[in-house]
Design an enzyme around this catalytic site. Structure first.
Site, PDB file in Angstrom:
ATOM      1  NE  ARG A 109     -33.767  14.980  20.466  1.00 14.81           N
ATOM      2  CZ  ARG A 109     -34.354  15.961  19.772  1.00 14.81           C
ATOM      3  NH1 ARG A 109     -34.329  15.947  18.454  1.00 14.81           N
ATOM      4  NH2 ARG A 109     -34.958  16.956  20.381  1.00 14.81           N
ATOM      5  CG  HIS A 136     -39.075  17.200  23.755  1.00 16.50           C
ATOM      6  ND1 HIS A 136     -37.800  17.413  24.238  1.00 16.50           N
ATOM      7  CD2 HIS A 136     -39.118  17.794  22.523  1.00 16.50           C
ATOM      8  CE1 HIS A 136     -37.121  18.111  23.345  1.00 16.50           C
ATOM      9  NE2 HIS A 136     -37.882  18.350  22.302  1.00 16.50           N
ATOM     10  CD  GLN A 139     -39.799  22.591  22.356  1.00 17.32           C
ATOM     11  OE1 GLN A 139     -38.834  22.205  21.725  1.00 17.32           O
ATOM     12  NE2 GLN A 139     -40.165  23.878  22.360  1.00 17.32           N
ATOM     13  CG  ASP A 225     -44.900  17.396  18.009  1.00 19.21           C
ATOM     14  OD1 ASP A 225     -44.170  17.835  17.092  1.00 19.21           O
ATOM     15  OD2 ASP A 225     -44.495  16.578  18.843  1.00 19.21           O
ATOM     16  CB  CYS A 265     -41.846  21.324  20.006  1.00 15.91           C
ATOM     17  SG  CYS A 265     -42.212  19.861  19.019  1.00 15.91           S
ATOM     18  NE  ARG A 293     -35.511  22.762  23.995  1.00 14.79           N
ATOM     19  CZ  ARG A 293     -35.320  21.714  23.195  1.00 14.79           C
ATOM     20  NH1 ARG A 293     -36.024  21.590  22.093  1.00 14.79           N
ATOM     21  NH2 ARG A 293     -34.444  20.755  23.498  1.00 14.79           N
TER      22      ARG A 293
HETATM   23  N1  NVA Z   1     -42.766  14.636  18.762  1.00 16.98           N
HETATM   24  C1  NVA Z   1     -41.629  14.991  17.951  1.00 16.98           C
HETATM   25  C2  NVA Z   1     -40.906  16.139  18.560  1.00 16.98           C
HETATM   26  C3  NVA Z   1     -39.705  16.604  17.776  1.00 16.98           C
HETATM   27  C4  NVA Z   1     -38.965  17.710  18.477  1.00 16.98           C
HETATM   28  C5  NVA Z   1     -40.713  13.779  17.807  1.00 16.98           C
HETATM   29  O1  NVA Z   1     -40.535  13.069  18.790  1.00 16.98           O
HETATM   30  O2  NVA Z   1     -40.187  13.559  16.719  1.00 16.98           O
HETATM   31  N1   CP Z   2     -37.981  20.911  19.220  1.00 19.24           N
HETATM   32  C1   CP Z   2     -36.887  20.165  19.118  1.00 19.24           C
HETATM   33  O1   CP Z   2     -36.531  19.408  20.031  1.00 19.24           O
HETATM   34  O2   CP Z   2     -36.204  20.309  17.947  1.00 19.24           O
HETATM   35  P1   CP Z   2     -34.998  19.434  17.420  1.00 19.24           P
HETATM   36  O3   CP Z   2     -35.545  18.073  17.060  1.00 19.24           O
HETATM   37  O4   CP Z   2     -34.495  20.177  16.210  1.00 19.24           O
HETATM   38  O5   CP Z   2     -33.952  19.321  18.483  1.00 19.24           O
END
Ligand code: NVA
Ligand code: CP
Length: 310
Positions: A109, A136, A139, A225, A265, A293
């Site tokens: 990540r 992502h 997800q 989101d 998500c 997930r």
């Molecule tokens: N769009 C959000 C998703 C978090 C799981 C982010 O990137 O922070």
């Molecule tokens: N949806 C998701 O990826 O959650 P986290 O940021 O908690 O991993």
């Protein structure tokens, strides 16, 4: 099966797999989930190790990959920017060469997709995108699986995307192109989808709507989101103003089909991108999405390490 006996594949974007591979993965995820629910041991990844690299915060991604890998019989190494040499400017290519000599699978990540791609280009083992600024895919893998569980195939159906043209939106567009459904996208001005960044070639897989209510008309699934994704916190105030009308509420859900599902998500901000009555209401399947997930990613890890089984 010996490591290296199947071709090296990465999962960096949703479009890295074909519709036929997704059909296989959704079947595997359903079987793996069933075994888990029946307390049946299933450990095809004994002696295999997953390295997880987090350069951004996480709850679901961390727990789902870590618990999933242990359940499959393997083990996990967790690295963050702050507690590894990644935060002290060791080149990502060198990190990839070193880490991938010791483990069987890497989940990352991070911020820019190019960093993930540079890692993958120098990795001996499969690399999975656990979220980047642009995508992502894990997800959306879990979300499509969740839709299938509740309503069957998404093919030919309509998904309404209400909110930011972000990593989740881009991955939904890729899923639409590959799996054959349409995304109705409504974003505030200045936060639109860029098809080039989204990585789609068929712009017919989505339609743009100024009015979020119009985007929800006739949708089989409404999803949203956060207004401000990780890494964009400096824009928080401007985004709060721009996104004020992009809150999924009961009226928007009423514009969708009667049997429409709501997905997010997570983490969610009740009162911003979604009202409490929608996310905690009967059409919401957000907790299934979160749980799935783990099941979907177990199928993904099995596929990347062992190829097709069974
Ligand atoms: N769009 C959000 C998703 C978090 C799981 C982010 O990137 O922070
Ligand atoms: N949806 C998701 O990826 O959650 P986290 O940021 O908690 O991993």
């Amino acid at each position: 099966m010996k490591p290296g006996s199947i071709p090296l594949r990465h999962y960096l974007q949703f479009k890295d797999f074909s519709a036929e591979e997704y059909a296989y993965l959704f079947e595997r995820a359903a079987l793996i989930k069933k075994r888990f629910k029946e307390y049946e041991k299933y450990t095809p990844l004994v002696d295999r190790t997953l390295a997880m690299i987090f350069e951004k915060a996480s709850t679901r991604t961390r727990v789902s990959f870590e618990a999933g890998m242990y359940q499959l019989g393997g083990s996990v190494v967790n690295l963050t920017t702050g507690d590894s040499q990644l935060g002290r400017a060791e080149p990502v290519e060198d990190s990839a060469r070193v880490i991938s000599r010791m483990v069987d699978l890497v989940m990352i990540r991070t911020f820019g997709q190019t960093k993930l791609e540079r890692f993958a280009a120098h990795s001996r083992v499969p690399v999975i995108n656990g979220l980047t600024n642009e995508y992502h895919p894990c997800q959306v893998l879990a979300d499509v699986f969740t839709f299938i569980e509740h309503r069957g195939s998404l093919q030919g159906k309509v998904v309404a995307w209400v909110g930011d043209g972000n990593n989740m939106a881009n991955s939904w567009l890729q899923a639409a192109e590959i799996l054959g459904f349409t995304v109705h996208v409504s974003t505030p001005g200045g936060y639109e989808i860029d098809p080039a960044v989204a990585g789609i070639t068929n712009t017919g897989c989505y339609k743009v709507f100024k009015d979020p209510m119009a985007a929800c008309q006739g949708a089989h699934l409404v999803t949203t989101d956060v207004w401000t994704s990780m890494g964009f916190e400096a824009e928080n105030d401007a985004r709060r103003q721009a996104f004020a009308d992009w809150c999924v509420d009961a009226e928007m859900m009423a514009a969708a089909r009667k049997d429409a599902l709501f997905m997010h998500c997570l983490p969610a901000h009740r009162g911003e991108e979604v009202t409490g009555d929608v996310i905690d209401g009967p059409q919401s399947v957000v907790w299934d999405e979160a749980e799935n997930r783990m099941h979907a990613q177990k199928a993904l890890m099995e596929y990347l390490v062992l190829g097709r089984v069974g």
